[in-house]
Design a protein around this motif. Structure first.
Motif, PDB file in Angstrom:
ATOM      1  N   ASP A  84      -6.659  -6.060   5.417  1.00 38.23           N
ATOM      2  CA  ASP A  84      -5.499  -5.935   4.537  1.00 38.23           C
ATOM      3  C   ASP A  84      -4.545  -7.101   4.781  1.00 38.23           C
ATOM      4  OD1 ASP A  84      -3.190  -5.305   3.179  1.00 38.23           O
ATOM      5  OD2 ASP A  84      -3.409  -3.153   3.515  1.00 38.23           O
ATOM      6  N   LYS A 133      -1.910  -8.213   3.302  1.00 39.82           N
ATOM      7  CA  LYS A 133      -0.467  -7.974   3.204  1.00 39.82           C
ATOM      8  C   LYS A 133       0.058  -7.305   4.467  1.00 39.82           C
ATOM      9  CE  LYS A 133       0.242  -8.100  -1.693  1.00 39.82           C
ATOM     10  NZ  LYS A 133       0.132  -7.371  -2.918  1.00 39.82           N
ATOM     11  N   GLU A 134      -0.722  -6.350   4.973  1.00 38.67           N
ATOM     12  CA  GLU A 134      -0.325  -5.623   6.174  1.00 38.67           C
ATOM     13  C   GLU A 134      -0.237  -6.601   7.349  1.00 38.67           C
ATOM     14  OE1 GLU A 134      -1.671  -1.429   8.310  1.00 38.67           O
ATOM     15  OE2 GLU A 134      -3.148  -2.600   7.231  1.00 38.67           O
ATOM     16  N   SER A 186      -1.840 -13.357   0.096  1.00 36.65           N
ATOM     17  CA  SER A 186      -2.340 -12.787  -1.152  1.00 36.65           C
ATOM     18  C   SER A 186      -3.119 -13.837  -1.918  1.00 36.65           C
ATOM     19  CB  SER A 186      -1.187 -12.329  -2.033  1.00 36.65           C
ATOM     20  OG  SER A 186      -0.308 -11.583  -1.273  1.00 36.65           O
ATOM     21  N   THR A 199      -5.005  -5.419  -3.482  1.00 41.51           N
ATOM     22  CA  THR A 199      -4.099  -4.292  -3.392  1.00 41.51           C
ATOM     23  C   THR A 199      -4.657  -3.264  -2.427  1.00 41.51           C
ATOM     24  OG1 THR A 199      -5.167  -3.447  -5.351  1.00 41.51           O
ATOM     25  CG2 THR A 199      -3.012  -4.459  -5.660  1.00 41.51           C
ATOM     26  N   THR A 200      -5.950  -3.040  -2.485  1.00 39.27           N
ATOM     27  CA  THR A 200      -6.539  -2.141  -1.501  1.00 39.27           C
ATOM     28  C   THR A 200      -7.447  -2.979  -0.611  1.00 39.27           C
ATOM     29  OG1 THR A 200      -8.324  -1.634  -3.001  1.00 39.27           O
ATOM     30  CG2 THR A 200      -6.516  -0.093  -2.942  1.00 39.27           C
ATOM     31  N   PRO A 201      -7.359  -2.758   0.711  1.00 39.59           N
ATOM     32  CA  PRO A 201      -7.983  -3.671   1.638  1.00 39.59           C
ATOM     33  C   PRO A 201      -9.477  -3.890   1.451  1.00 39.59           C
ATOM     34  CG  PRO A 201      -6.966  -1.797   2.763  1.00 39.59           C
ATOM     35  CD  PRO A 201      -6.646  -1.690   1.319  1.00 39.59           C
ATOM     36  N   GLN A 202     -10.269  -2.873   1.648  1.00 38.22           N
ATOM     37  CA  GLN A 202     -11.704  -3.122   1.674  1.00 38.22           C
ATOM     38  C   GLN A 202     -12.243  -3.503   0.309  1.00 38.22           C
ATOM     39  OE1 GLN A 202     -10.442  -0.147   2.988  1.00 38.22           O
ATOM     40  NE2 GLN A 202     -10.133  -1.237   4.901  1.00 38.22           N
ATOM     41  N   THR A 255      -8.684   5.187   7.964  1.00 38.13           N
ATOM     42  CA  THR A 255      -9.287   4.040   8.657  1.00 38.13           C
ATOM     43  C   THR A 255      -9.714   4.481  10.055  1.00 38.13           C
ATOM     44  OG1 THR A 255      -7.157   3.367   9.566  1.00 38.13           O
ATOM     45  CG2 THR A 255      -7.750   2.436   7.423  1.00 38.13           C
ATOM     46  N   LYS A 277      -8.396   5.091  -0.901  1.00 35.81           N
ATOM     47  CA  LYS A 277      -7.736   3.958  -1.568  1.00 35.81           C
ATOM     48  C   LYS A 277      -8.340   3.667  -2.934  1.00 35.81           C
ATOM     49  CE  LYS A 277      -4.878   2.141   1.641  1.00 35.81           C
ATOM     50  NZ  LYS A 277      -5.263   1.441   2.814  1.00 35.81           N
TER      51      LYS A 277
END
Ligand code: GSH
Ligand code: FES
Length: 253
Positions: free
Chosen positions: A95, A97-98, A121, A128-131, A169, A199
């Motif tokens: 992720d 952004k995280e 980004s 928007t969603t990690p995986q 997770t 997600k």
């Protein structure tokens, strides 16, 4: 200073002993697609002006299991932020952004700029969603046809030799069944990729048809659906080396 790829245990010890410096450890493996995508993100973050006082260290978890064990790493990509020998934050999964916001939170650079976040980004092509976005070639069209969804599920289920579709997770499972399967995988020291089905509801519902299995967790080995928690427990009670044997068997087919 950019991203430094660790070549020896000694180099790791030297680099992580720096005083009063935020160190971002990035655990990856060459085979996990989410890592391939995150490599670009981490390099971009390491080169960005905001993060110049942070040391970025990349560790191949397969090559240095003894370093991974120090941090109890059982899934990649995995990030650990350390300062003066203290773990400040751990992040599991891809992720961007995280990661960028954790670096901003603990880094010494002023928190006012959001450049780090946008750089991340940009590198990850607006996730928007990690995986889901971590899997480079798995683009999600606005209106996905059943065939497109099927192709996406095929890519996701083969993103790593062992893929777990779970709720939450590995570091923060959102259901007891998923938590139990994580505990089993860790106990058997199995490396795996994961996808948080909470997600992405299309994946959540789509996988039920794809595998003809109504619940989560779902485990796949080399793209073959294995079962949920109860099945994996049964398989292990029949064969204590079930994971390694199945990976080997699937690879030789
Ligand atoms: N006994 C099942 C337990 C799993 C289960 O019952 N999962 C439910 C609740 S977490 C589920 O995934 N339901 C469908 C959904 O939430 O979409 C197993 O062996 O995996
Ligand atoms: S989310 Fe309720 S049992 Fe899993």
């Amino acid at each position: 200073m950019g991203l430094v790829e660790i070549e020896s245990k000694e180099q790791f010890t030297t680099l992580t002993s720096a005083k009063d410096k935020l160190i971002a450890l990035y655990f990856h493996t060459p085979w996990a697609s989410p890592c391939i995508q995150m490599n670009k993100v981490v390099s971009t973050l390491a080169d960005s002006a905001q993060n110049q006082s942070t040391g970025f260290i990349s560790v191949n978890a397969d090559k240095f299991p003894e370093i991974s064990d120090l941090f109890d790493i059982s899934a990649v990509p995995y990030f650990v932020l350390v300062k003066n020998g203290t773990i400040l934050k751990e992040l599991s999964g891809a992720d961007p952004k995280e990661l960028a916001s954790a670096l901003e939170q603990f880094g010494s650079a002023p928190a006012a700029s959001s450049t780090a976040t946008s750089a991340a980004s940009e590198a990850a092509k607006e996730p928007t969603t990690p995986q889901k976005n971590a899997i480079e070639s798995v683009q999600v069209p606005e209106k996905e046809t059943p065939e497109q969804l099927n192709a996406r599920l095929k890519k996701l289920t083969t993103a790593a030799p062992i893929m777990l579709f779970m709720k939450g997770t590995p570091s923060a499972p959102k259901c007891g069944f998923s938590r139990q399967l994580i505990a089993i995988l860790r106990e058997h020291q199995v490396r795996f990729g994961f996808f948080d089905i909470l997600k992405d509801d299309t994946v959540r519902q789509g996988l039920k048809k794809f595998s003809d299995w109504p619940t989560f967790p779902q485990l796949y080995i080399n793209g073959d659906f294995q079962g949920g928690l109860d099945i994996i427990k049964e398989n292990l009670s029949d064969d204590d080396h079930y994971f390694e044997n199945t990976v080997k068997q699937a690879a030789s087919n």
